[in-house]
Design an enzyme around this catalytic site. Sequence first.
Site, PDB file in Angstrom:
ATOM      1  N   TYR A   1       0.864  -1.187   0.000  1.00 45.83           N
ATOM      2  CA  TYR A   1       0.000   0.000   0.000  1.00 45.83           C
ATOM      3  C   TYR A   1       0.896   1.232   0.000  1.00 45.83           C
ATOM      4  CZ  TYR A   1      -3.088   3.648   1.852  1.00 45.83           C
ATOM      5  OH  TYR A   1      -3.783   4.813   2.037  1.00 45.83           O
TER       6      TYR A   1
ATOM      7  N   GLU B   1      -3.551   7.418  -4.072  1.00 49.56           N
ATOM      8  CA  GLU B   1      -3.373   6.170  -3.325  1.00 49.56           C
ATOM      9  C   GLU B   1      -3.311   4.974  -4.262  1.00 49.56           C
ATOM     10  OE1 GLU B   1      -5.945   4.847   0.322  1.00 49.56           O
ATOM     11  OE2 GLU B   1      -6.715   3.791  -1.429  1.00 49.56           O
TER      12      GLU B   1
END
Lengths: 296, 375
Positions: free
Chosen positions: B96, B177
């Site tokens: 991530y 993101e």
Amino acid sequence: MITTLSAKTPVIVQGITGRMGRTHAGLMRAYGTNMVGGTSTRAMPEGVDGMPVFASCAAAAAATGAVGSVVMAPPDGTRAAVEEALAAGIKLLVTPAEGVPVHDAIAIGRAVRAAGATWVGASNPGLAVPGEMKMGFLPDVCLAPGPVAIMSKSGTLSYEVGYRLVRAGLGQSLWIGVGGDAVKGVRFADLLAPFNADPRTFAIALIGEVGGVEEEEFSDVLVSTPHSKPVYALIAGREAKEGVAMGHAGALTYGASGTITTKTERLTAAGARVFASIESMIQAMTADLAAHRRTG
Amino acid sequence: MLLIEADGKALFRAFGIPVPEGVVATGAAPMLPGAGPWMVKAQVPVGGRGKAGGIRKCSSADAVSVALEEMLGKRLKGHTVEAVLVEKIASGKEKYLSLSVDAASYGVRVIYLAGGGVDVERAAESGGAGMVCAPDRGAIAATLSEILTKDPDRAALIVLGEKLADLLLTRELMLAEINPLFVSPTGCIAGDAKIVIDLNAIERQPELRATLEARPTIYTDAIRKLHEGFDYVELDPNGEIGLLTTGAGLSMMLIDELTARGGKPLNFLDIRTGQLRGSPKRIIHALTWMAEHPSLKVVLVNIFAGITDLAEFSVLLADALEQTPQMRAPVVARLVGRGQDVAAKTLAERQPAMLVTDDLEVSLAAVARLIGRAA
């Protein structure tokens, strides 16, 4: 800075010759604010409605000793106007403009912090010390001196709360519209300590919205504040549509971020009372603050 | 506002961040990229699509067709699915990585999580994860370098992170993101893209504006705001209550309170009465959009006039209603503040059927009655 504001604090309007600037300079003065002048790119040696007009903040500050400025600039001109005010030594900035780009707001925030100044806004109706002064355009009909300190992301929702407090015989000690943007000046968490320290304040009304983490930050500060004055909270946006900013740029939820569930849980756990409707909050405050109601 | 994944990935591609080969389908099955399996993903601007049934893995072309059929046109978390992204499946270690504006510090928050999974997102969002730094490329790169000190994929991740920083700063984003970010010996590839753009910067970001304008059926609310200058957000196409309101916070609160009383609001509106400048145009537009919905049963007007003169507003409201004959639903108006008495008189003459009050609770009760619910 905020708790020391009074009817003596000298205030200017940047952009005082514009339609909005001129109107609100007059309304602020009528309310009691010590309006000492304003700035404009237009030369107006005769002044505006009896208030002197200067070519720059530096000139205005030098001539008047202005401490505060209400910045009536368009959203994309707000950053330059704030930088000009800071360079002139202005210590309190209120920026009502709606639509200041986020990366401009970051730059403004960094400049204000470096200058040791205070910034309230953007996308807000301003602030008031009811009975003394106001900076911005909080409607007079909502303002009366009293026991409740208001902090709000929303203008209109705070008007509704303020108006009903006044009708209930209560009023406000301080009223800070922190604004609906994602990146802003003063935040909810910054206001708990000054509101608790203010002798006129007996209760705190937090008027929040979905989006961002301000209510959560405030909860963290509240948890670590023993014997805080009671906090009454109203959070708008339970039914907000995900992924779309609901009018205010900061009122944006996506995934688990910024939802009302987290905010309500955190505030409640920290000891605040969170209400589902305006009326239920007003009723609770009216009951709890009965001793502070104005009589007659 | 949140971009759909396909547009987020187009931004990634433009800034040199690898993404899986894919196509966007809006109708019949498109030419599929390569051989399966494929990921079939509903393109709605919300988080948690997987858990809501908007993401499916398909190993045959037939399965893709079935998935498209089942997703397109359906509602997913408040949005209609107008497009579906079909991609070649990507693989590798799941990481991530995100960069976001950090409002409290006036900086950028850098979050890297070496573990994967859908719940990583929740962990990151619930606060405090990662490190904050100054909002410039050098500071972001230095922070990434520090976070990744002991990571085996450090070199590749730093290169990728710098590209993500360029994207965030150049396009003035609020969030960029990648979750999951697949890392394998062949390199990094973005499995998803969550991009939050700043609509307030759109005038100086023509590429982003073009992205929105290219998908009028998906970014309807944002495009409407760009063209009209005010916010009208459709909440429920089968809604019963049209809202003609000003102020974002109060309008949201009204929606919450009406919903709690069993009402179904059609829309959110912040018409900005201070910007009407003597023209009924905005009111006419809002009434026209509401009247397009046969489910509409009542319009609630709520204006708290601090600065606005209600005497002037009431004339504009009456003008707008006269010019919108297709609006047949009854109107309840709560008007309080400057000029409210003159406004009540004007509306009593020109719109005698309209219920006008200065009390919000009275107006909410009237709305409940008109939609057939107890107050």
